[in-house]
Design a protein around this motif. Sequence first.
Motif, PDB file in Angstrom:
ATOM      1  N   THR A   1      17.993  50.971 -23.646  1.00  0.00           N
ATOM      2  CA  THR A   1      16.576  51.227 -23.902  1.00  0.00           C
ATOM      3  C   THR A   1      16.382  52.385 -24.867  1.00  0.00           C
ATOM      4  OG1 THR A   1      16.331  52.582 -21.908  1.00  0.00           O
ATOM      5  CG2 THR A   1      15.789  50.254 -21.714  1.00  0.00           C
ATOM      6  N   ASN A   2      17.286  53.379 -24.841  1.00  0.00           N
ATOM      7  CA  ASN A   2      17.192  54.484 -25.803  1.00  0.00           C
ATOM      8  C   ASN A   2      17.401  54.005 -27.228  1.00  0.00           C
ATOM      9  OD1 ASN A   2      16.464  56.693 -24.312  1.00  0.00           O
ATOM     10  ND2 ASN A   2      18.547  57.390 -23.941  1.00  0.00           N
ATOM     11  N   SER A   3      18.120  52.897 -27.390  1.00  0.00           N
ATOM     12  CA  SER A   3      18.383  52.386 -28.731  1.00  0.00           C
ATOM     13  C   SER A   3      17.259  51.477 -29.228  1.00  0.00           C
ATOM     14  CB  SER A   3      19.706  51.628 -28.763  1.00  0.00           C
ATOM     15  OG  SER A   3      19.581  50.412 -28.057  1.00  0.00           O
ATOM     16  N   GLY A   4      16.229  51.287 -28.403  1.00  0.00           N
ATOM     17  CA  GLY A   4      15.092  50.480 -28.817  1.00  0.00           C
ATOM     18  C   GLY A   4      15.129  49.035 -28.361  1.00  0.00           C
ATOM     19  N   ARG A   5      16.190  48.652 -27.671  1.00  0.00           N
ATOM     20  CA  ARG A   5      16.290  47.277 -27.172  1.00  0.00           C
ATOM     21  C   ARG A   5      15.807  47.236 -25.718  1.00  0.00           C
ATOM     22  NH1 ARG A   5      21.826  47.915 -29.166  1.00  0.00           N
ATOM     23  NH2 ARG A   5      22.302  47.880 -26.961  1.00  0.00           N
ATOM     24  N   PRO A   6      15.384  46.069 -25.244  1.00  0.00           N
ATOM     25  CA  PRO A   6      14.942  45.977 -23.848  1.00  0.00           C
ATOM     26  C   PRO A   6      16.133  45.982 -22.894  1.00  0.00           C
ATOM     27  CG  PRO A   6      14.698  43.855 -24.943  1.00  0.00           C
ATOM     28  CD  PRO A   6      15.139  44.839 -25.992  1.00  0.00           C
ATOM     29  N   CYS A   7      15.916  46.551 -21.733  1.00  0.00           N
ATOM     30  CA  CYS A   7      16.906  46.532 -20.654  1.00  0.00           C
ATOM     31  C   CYS A   7      17.027  45.089 -20.143  1.00  0.00           C
ATOM     32  CB  CYS A   7      16.429  47.453 -19.529  1.00  0.00           C
ATOM     33  SG  CYS A   7      17.506  47.490 -18.082  1.00  0.00           S
ATOM     34  N   PRO A   8      18.161  44.698 -19.597  1.00  0.00           N
ATOM     35  CA  PRO A   8      18.264  43.368 -18.999  1.00  0.00           C
ATOM     36  C   PRO A   8      17.194  43.090 -17.934  1.00  0.00           C
ATOM     37  CG  PRO A   8      20.448  44.265 -19.287  1.00  0.00           C
ATOM     38  CD  PRO A   8      19.473  45.371 -19.634  1.00  0.00           C
ATOM     39  N   CYS A   9      16.645  44.138 -17.314  1.00  0.00           N
ATOM     40  CA  CYS A   9      15.586  43.938 -16.323  1.00  0.00           C
ATOM     41  C   CYS A   9      14.234  43.701 -16.982  1.00  0.00           C
ATOM     42  CB  CYS A   9      15.503  45.126 -15.360  1.00  0.00           C
ATOM     43  SG  CYS A   9      14.652  46.590 -16.020  1.00  0.00           S
ATOM     44  N   GLY A  10      14.173  43.874 -18.313  1.00  0.00           N
ATOM     45  CA  GLY A  10      12.930  43.666 -19.043  1.00  0.00           C
ATOM     46  C   GLY A  10      12.208  44.937 -19.450  1.00  0.00           C
ATOM     47  N   ALA A  11      12.649  46.080 -18.938  1.00  0.00           N
ATOM     48  CA  ALA A  11      11.989  47.343 -19.272  1.00  0.00           C
ATOM     49  C   ALA A  11      12.184  47.681 -20.753  1.00  0.00           C
ATOM     50  CB  ALA A  11      12.552  48.477 -18.411  1.00  0.00           C
TER      51      ALA A  11
END
Length: 102
Positions: free
Chosen positions: A44-54
């Motif tokens: 998420t810090n890299s700008g991509r979504p977490c696998p949970c969707g966050a």
Amino acid sequence: MKQLRQSYTVETLQDGTRALVVGWEVPEDAPLAVREGLARRAITNSGRPCPCGAVATLPSRAERRRANRAGVVLRRAVLHEDDCPAADDNLAQALVDGGWSA
């Protein structure tokens, strides 16, 4: 008790401004739940979504400029699903259970 180490990277945002991103190094000898939680936070810090969707949303350009002029550090909140290893409570418990501290 083992201590996590912070990591620091400078990212260039879409508008060309730069931001310091503070995260955590993922220790190879940490329990799986700790490694997974930290890895998901790095995603998420890299700008991509977490696998949970966050997702991490940046403050607006105007908010960033105001903060910059005022010398204020902005923080992003990422709301992970309750069962995600990167959720605050889950990661904190995994750290305690594994004998780690942040």
